[in-house]
Design a protein around this motif. Structure first.
Motif, PDB file in Angstrom:
ATOM      1  N   GLY A   1       0.801  -1.218   0.000  1.00 25.22           N
ATOM      2  CA  GLY A   1       0.000   0.000   0.000  1.00 25.22           C
ATOM      3  C   GLY A   1       0.836   1.272   0.000  1.00 25.22           C
ATOM      4  O   GLY A   1       0.461   2.275  -0.614  1.00 25.22           O
ATOM      5  N   LYS A   2       1.985   1.240   0.681  1.00 29.12           N
ATOM      6  CA  LYS A   2       2.864   2.412   0.689  1.00 29.12           C
ATOM      7  C   LYS A   2       3.386   2.722  -0.706  1.00 29.12           C
ATOM      8  O   LYS A   2       3.481   3.882  -1.109  1.00 29.12           O
ATOM      9  CB  LYS A   2       4.037   2.181   1.650  1.00 29.12           C
ATOM     10  CG  LYS A   2       3.644   2.195   3.123  1.00 29.12           C
ATOM     11  CD  LYS A   2       4.854   1.973   4.008  1.00 29.12           C
ATOM     12  CE  LYS A   2       4.453   1.958   5.487  1.00 29.12           C
ATOM     13  NZ  LYS A   2       5.622   1.712   6.365  1.00 29.12           N
ATOM     14  N   LEU A   3       3.738   1.674  -1.455  1.00 32.46           N
ATOM     15  CA  LEU A   3       4.225   1.883  -2.811  1.00 32.46           C
ATOM     16  C   LEU A   3       3.094   2.332  -3.733  1.00 32.46           C
ATOM     17  O   LEU A   3       3.291   3.205  -4.591  1.00 32.46           O
ATOM     18  CB  LEU A   3       4.871   0.594  -3.338  1.00 32.46           C
ATOM     19  CG  LEU A   3       5.623   0.722  -4.665  1.00 32.46           C
ATOM     20  CD1 LEU A   3       6.743   1.742  -4.552  1.00 32.46           C
ATOM     21  CD2 LEU A   3       6.194  -0.632  -5.089  1.00 32.46           C
ATOM     22  N   LEU A   4       1.919   1.762  -3.539  1.00 31.70           N
ATOM     23  CA  LEU A   4       0.754   2.212  -4.314  1.00 31.70           C
ATOM     24  C   LEU A   4       0.474   3.687  -4.065  1.00 31.70           C
ATOM     25  O   LEU A   4       0.219   4.460  -5.001  1.00 31.70           O
ATOM     26  CB  LEU A   4      -0.472   1.374  -3.945  1.00 31.70           C
ATOM     27  CG  LEU A   4      -0.518  -0.058  -4.471  1.00 31.70           C
ATOM     28  CD1 LEU A   4      -1.622  -0.849  -3.779  1.00 31.70           C
ATOM     29  CD2 LEU A   4      -0.734  -0.060  -5.982  1.00 31.70           C
ATOM     30  N   TYR A   5       0.524   4.095  -2.801  1.00 34.96           N
ATOM     31  CA  TYR A   5       0.269   5.497  -2.439  1.00 34.96           C
ATOM     32  C   TYR A   5       1.298   6.415  -3.101  1.00 34.96           C
ATOM     33  O   TYR A   5       0.965   7.507  -3.578  1.00 34.96           O
ATOM     34  CB  TYR A   5       0.313   5.656  -0.924  1.00 34.96           C
ATOM     35  CG  TYR A   5      -0.066   7.037  -0.439  1.00 34.96           C
ATOM     36  CD1 TYR A   5      -1.394   7.385  -0.206  1.00 34.96           C
ATOM     37  CD2 TYR A   5       0.911   8.006  -0.219  1.00 34.96           C
ATOM     38  CE1 TYR A   5      -1.745   8.647   0.233  1.00 34.96           C
ATOM     39  CE2 TYR A   5       0.579   9.280   0.217  1.00 34.96           C
ATOM     40  CZ  TYR A   5      -0.747   9.598   0.444  1.00 34.96           C
ATOM     41  OH  TYR A   5      -1.084  10.856   0.867  1.00 34.96           O
ATOM     42  N   ALA A   6       2.579   5.960  -3.134  1.00 40.44           N
ATOM     43  CA  ALA A   6       3.641   6.774  -3.745  1.00 40.44           C
ATOM     44  C   ALA A   6       3.380   6.996  -5.231  1.00 40.44           C
ATOM     45  O   ALA A   6       3.567   8.105  -5.748  1.00 40.44           O
ATOM     46  CB  ALA A   6       4.997   6.095  -3.544  1.00 40.44           C
ATOM     47  N   VAL A   7       2.929   5.945  -5.927  1.00 42.37           N
ATOM     48  CA  VAL A   7       2.632   6.068  -7.355  1.00 42.37           C
ATOM     49  C   VAL A   7       1.402   6.943  -7.575  1.00 42.37           C
ATOM     50  O   VAL A   7       1.374   7.803  -8.459  1.00 42.37           O
ATOM     51  CB  VAL A   7       2.429   4.671  -7.983  1.00 42.37           C
ATOM     52  CG1 VAL A   7       1.828   4.780  -9.379  1.00 42.37           C
ATOM     53  CG2 VAL A   7       3.748   3.912  -8.029  1.00 42.37           C
ATOM     54  N   GLU A   8       0.388   6.741  -6.744  1.00 43.97           N
ATOM     55  CA  GLU A   8      -0.866   7.482  -6.908  1.00 43.97           C
ATOM     56  C   GLU A   8      -0.711   8.966  -6.601  1.00 43.97           C
ATOM     57  O   GLU A   8      -1.472   9.794  -7.111  1.00 43.97           O
ATOM     58  CB  GLU A   8      -1.931   6.875  -5.995  1.00 43.97           C
ATOM     59  CG  GLU A   8      -2.332   5.457  -6.381  1.00 43.97           C
ATOM     60  CD  GLU A   8      -3.048   4.705  -5.255  1.00 43.97           C
ATOM     61  OE1 GLU A   8      -3.553   3.603  -5.511  1.00 43.97           O
ATOM     62  OE2 GLU A   8      -3.095   5.238  -4.120  1.00 43.97           O
ATOM     63  N   HIS A   9       0.310   9.320  -5.788  1.00 47.40           N
ATOM     64  CA  HIS A   9       0.474  10.717  -5.373  1.00 47.40           C
ATOM     65  C   HIS A   9       1.802  11.311  -5.826  1.00 47.40           C
ATOM     66  O   HIS A   9       2.300  12.279  -5.237  1.00 47.40           O
ATOM     67  CB  HIS A   9       0.338  10.826  -3.842  1.00 47.40           C
ATOM     68  CG  HIS A   9      -1.016  10.492  -3.344  1.00 47.40           C
ATOM     69  ND1 HIS A   9      -1.432   9.182  -3.135  1.00 47.40           N
ATOM     70  CD2 HIS A   9      -2.078  11.280  -3.020  1.00 47.40           C
ATOM     71  CE1 HIS A   9      -2.678   9.190  -2.697  1.00 47.40           C
ATOM     72  NE2 HIS A   9      -3.099  10.434  -2.615  1.00 47.40           N
ATOM     73  N   ASP A  10       2.398  10.733  -6.874  1.00 51.76           N
ATOM     74  CA  ASP A  10       3.602  11.303  -7.508  1.00 51.76           C
ATOM     75  C   ASP A  10       4.767  11.480  -6.555  1.00 51.76           C
ATOM     76  O   ASP A  10       5.514  12.461  -6.644  1.00 51.76           O
ATOM     77  CB  ASP A  10       3.276  12.654  -8.169  1.00 51.76           C
ATOM     78  CG  ASP A  10       2.469  12.488  -9.434  1.00 51.76           C
ATOM     79  OD1 ASP A  10       2.581  11.416 -10.067  1.00 51.76           O
ATOM     80  OD2 ASP A  10       1.732  13.422  -9.808  1.00 51.76           O
ATOM     81  N   HIS A  11       4.979  10.545  -5.651  1.00 53.28           N
ATOM     82  CA  HIS A  11       6.136  10.634  -4.764  1.00 53.28           C
ATOM     83  C   HIS A  11       7.419  10.155  -5.429  1.00 53.28           C
ATOM     84  O   HIS A  11       8.477  10.168  -4.811  1.00 53.28           O
ATOM     85  CB  HIS A  11       5.885   9.815  -3.491  1.00 53.28           C
ATOM     86  CG  HIS A  11       4.977  10.501  -2.520  1.00 53.28           C
ATOM     87  ND1 HIS A  11       4.650   9.975  -1.292  1.00 53.28           N
ATOM     88  CD2 HIS A  11       4.296  11.680  -2.618  1.00 53.28           C
ATOM     89  CE1 HIS A  11       3.818  10.805  -0.665  1.00 53.28           C
ATOM     90  NE2 HIS A  11       3.586  11.836  -1.455  1.00 53.28           N
ATOM     91  N   HIS A  12       7.339   9.725  -6.686  1.00 52.52           N
ATOM     92  CA  HIS A  12       8.538   9.294  -7.404  1.00 52.52           C
ATOM     93  C   HIS A  12       9.206  10.451  -8.134  1.00 52.52           C
ATOM     94  O   HIS A  12      10.126  10.236  -8.916  1.00 52.52           O
ATOM     95  CB  HIS A  12       8.187   8.202  -8.432  1.00 52.52           C
ATOM     96  CG  HIS A  12       7.839   6.896  -7.774  1.00 52.52           C
ATOM     97  ND1 HIS A  12       7.281   5.844  -8.455  1.00 52.52           N
ATOM     98  CD2 HIS A  12       7.964   6.477  -6.486  1.00 52.52           C
ATOM     99  CE1 HIS A  12       7.088   4.831  -7.618  1.00 52.52           C
ATOM    100  NE2 HIS A  12       7.479   5.198  -6.426  1.00 52.52           N
ATOM    101  N   LEU A  13       8.736  11.658  -7.892  1.00 53.44           N
ATOM    102  CA  LEU A  13       9.355  12.810  -8.525  1.00 53.44           C
ATOM    103  C   LEU A  13      10.679  13.133  -7.848  1.00 53.44           C
ATOM    104  O   LEU A  13      10.803  13.074  -6.625  1.00 53.44           O
ATOM    105  CB  LEU A  13       8.430  14.022  -8.455  1.00 53.44           C
ATOM    106  CG  LEU A  13       7.101  13.913  -9.215  1.00 53.44           C
ATOM    107  CD1 LEU A  13       6.291  15.187  -9.035  1.00 53.44           C
ATOM    108  CD2 LEU A  13       7.338  13.645 -10.685  1.00 53.44           C
ATOM    109  N   LEU A  14      11.688  13.470  -8.635  1.00 51.48           N
ATOM    110  CA  LEU A  14      12.997  13.856  -8.138  1.00 51.48           C
ATOM    111  C   LEU A  14      13.253  15.283  -8.582  1.00 51.48           C
ATOM    112  O   LEU A  14      13.428  15.543  -9.767  1.00 51.48           O
ATOM    113  CB  LEU A  14      14.085  12.926  -8.684  1.00 51.48           C
ATOM    114  CG  LEU A  14      15.515  13.199  -8.239  1.00 51.48           C
ATOM    115  CD1 LEU A  14      15.650  13.037  -6.734  1.00 51.48           C
ATOM    116  CD2 LEU A  14      16.488  12.278  -8.949  1.00 51.48           C
ATOM    117  N   GLN A  15      13.244  16.222  -7.609  1.00 56.99           N
ATOM    118  CA  GLN A  15      13.385  17.647  -7.925  1.00 56.99           C
ATOM    119  C   GLN A  15      12.336  18.084  -8.957  1.00 56.99           C
ATOM    120  O   GLN A  15      12.612  18.857  -9.857  1.00 56.99           O
ATOM    121  CB  GLN A  15      14.794  17.952  -8.449  1.00 56.99           C
ATOM    122  CG  GLN A  15      15.898  17.728  -7.425  1.00 56.99           C
ATOM    123  CD  GLN A  15      17.255  18.071  -7.990  1.00 56.99           C
ATOM    124  OE1 GLN A  15      17.831  17.310  -8.747  1.00 56.99           O
ATOM    125  NE2 GLN A  15      17.755  19.235  -7.627  1.00 56.99           N
ATOM    126  N   GLY A  16      11.119  17.554  -8.803  1.00 58.67           N
ATOM    127  CA  GLY A  16      10.046  17.946  -9.699  1.00 58.67           C
ATOM    128  C   GLY A  16       9.998  17.194 -11.006  1.00 58.67           C
ATOM    129  O   GLY A  16       9.107  17.426 -11.823  1.00 58.67           O
TER     130      GLY A  16
END
Length: 401
Positions: free
Chosen positions: A146-161
């Motif tokens: 669920g933590k990884l799903l949340y990261a994908v769903e909320h764009d937490h994979h962005l690096l410096q935008g």
């Protein structure tokens, strides 16, 4: 139109809506030369050089290294078992990182001849760990997925935008494995949707040249896109353009780093890490032979001059360093340190030495030392792989991710 005609029309329409990512064959000599780059590394069995990604990439390729593979796997097992038993005061190898351990687990699965908030790690390693457990059919708790799903769903994979394509691709591979294995049935709908989200993000990140993100993130992106169709998208065209861009890069010698090669080799064999769920142990593989390098006439090496800048410290560092032509950025840093007034530290990683400290300033949590080519171009290679040109300016910049 009769029933048969209507059925054929429907099938054709569905085929158009769900395009497939097919990678045409690449010249065998180019593929073989990539594999030959791995052979010298398989002879380096010391702890600091062992790299499970080499074994995984080769096992998913169309090539084999014979007894070298057996010895390499044995060395990997011995090293990782000893390191996992070690404590802080022992002389045994230090414990591997989450990413290293995950790749080791993939390597064990690849050995099919012998056996039938923010996470504390990067999202890339987090995804790789879930993938490694999945191919071993080990279920992880829904909250972890669920933590990884949340990261994908909320764009937490962005690096410096900016989108981190390789991180997104690794997450997508983990989700694809979970979907196929159905290890988390309560999350199945979210997992399926997350795969589509990741695929769409990666396709939008394709450059005019054809790369997904950049040349080095493209292999992992293709691994993901090859695993399943994308409804309503001309996937074949996107993958064909990516293949053409990679072919140009291969011919230009862009792939020298063993980790990048190990991610590309499966793609050229129409495989991905997800195929480790049920590896094909009967697939034929061609024996790799060491490359023969003809002797070159002796030449006097010319020196080049590289301006090295570190604005993230006080006082800022700025000095021109002279090194032989063809030197790596790591050679530049070593020479600067020999001259005095400059200090740096690195840590070993699976992709080569990783810059951790400059001028006594260590990168903190969620920070890293970024390599910048003036005026403001982030380097795509590490310090051991990048080779500056004469007159180039390189900046070491401490940034937050």
């Amino acid at each position: 139109m009769g029933h048969l005609g209507a059925l054929l029309f429907l099938l054709a329409a569905l085929g158009a809506l769900a395009d497939i990512c097919n990678i045409p064959e690449v010249d065998h000599n180019l593929v073989q030369s990539l594999g030959q780059h791995l052979l010298p590394w398989m002879d380096q069995l010391s702890v600091e050089h062992l790299n499970p990604s080499i074994y995984v990439g080769l096992r998913l390729s169309s090539m084999e290294a014979g007894t070298k593979e057996v010895l390499y796997l044995h060395s990997l097992k011995l090293d990782y078992q000893q390191s996992l038993l070690s404590d802080d005061n022992s002389d045994l190898p230090t414990k591997p990182s989450m990413g290293q351990l995950a790749l080791y687990m993939l390597a064990l699965k690849a050995n099919w001849h012998n056996h039938k908030g923010y996470p504390h790690s990067s999202y890339y390693q987090y995804s790789l760990s879930i993938l490694a457990l999945c191919v071993h059919q080990k279920r992880v708790h829904d909250s972890v997925v669920g933590k990884l799903l949340y990261a994908v769903e909320h764009d937490h994979h962005l690096l410096q935008g900016h989108l981190s394509v390789d991180t997104e691709a690794m997450a997508g591979l983990a989700f694809t494995c979970l979907e196929r294995s159905n290890l988390n049935p309560n999350l199945r709908n979210r997992i399926t949707l997350a795969i589509r989200i990741v695929q769409e993000k990666i396709l939008k990140a394709q450059t005019p040249e054809g790369y997904f993100g950049n040349v080095y993130s493209t292999p992992l992106a293709l691994q993901l896109l090859m695993t399943s169709p994308v409804p309503g998208v001309e996937l074949g065209t996107a993958c064909f353009n990516a293949r053409a861009a990679l072919l140009t890069s291969l011919q230009d010698g862009a792939f020298q780093n063993v980790l990048m090669i190990s991610q590309l080799l499966p793609v050229l064999n129409h495989k991905s890490y997800v195929d480790l769920i049920s590896p094909d142990c009967l697939a034929p593989r061609v024996m790799l032979e060491p490359a023969t390098v003809p002797p070159s006439p002796g030449q006097v090496s010319e020196d080049i001059y590289v301006l090295l800048k570190v604005p993230s410290v006080w006082p800022p560092y700025r000095h021109t360093i002279s090194v032989p032509a063809g030197s790596s950025l790591e050679d530049v840093l070593k020479k600067a340190q020999e001259l005095g007034e400059f200090m740096y530290e690195t840590e070993a990683s699976l992709s080569g030495p990783y810059l951790t400290s400059v001028m006594g300033k260590k990168a903190g949590e969620r920070e890293f030392w970024q390599l910048i080519q003036a005026p403001d171009i982030p380097l795509q290679q590490g310090i051991a792989d990048y080779r500056p040109q004469n007159g180039e300016t390189i900046e070491l910049r401490l940034v937050v991710w």
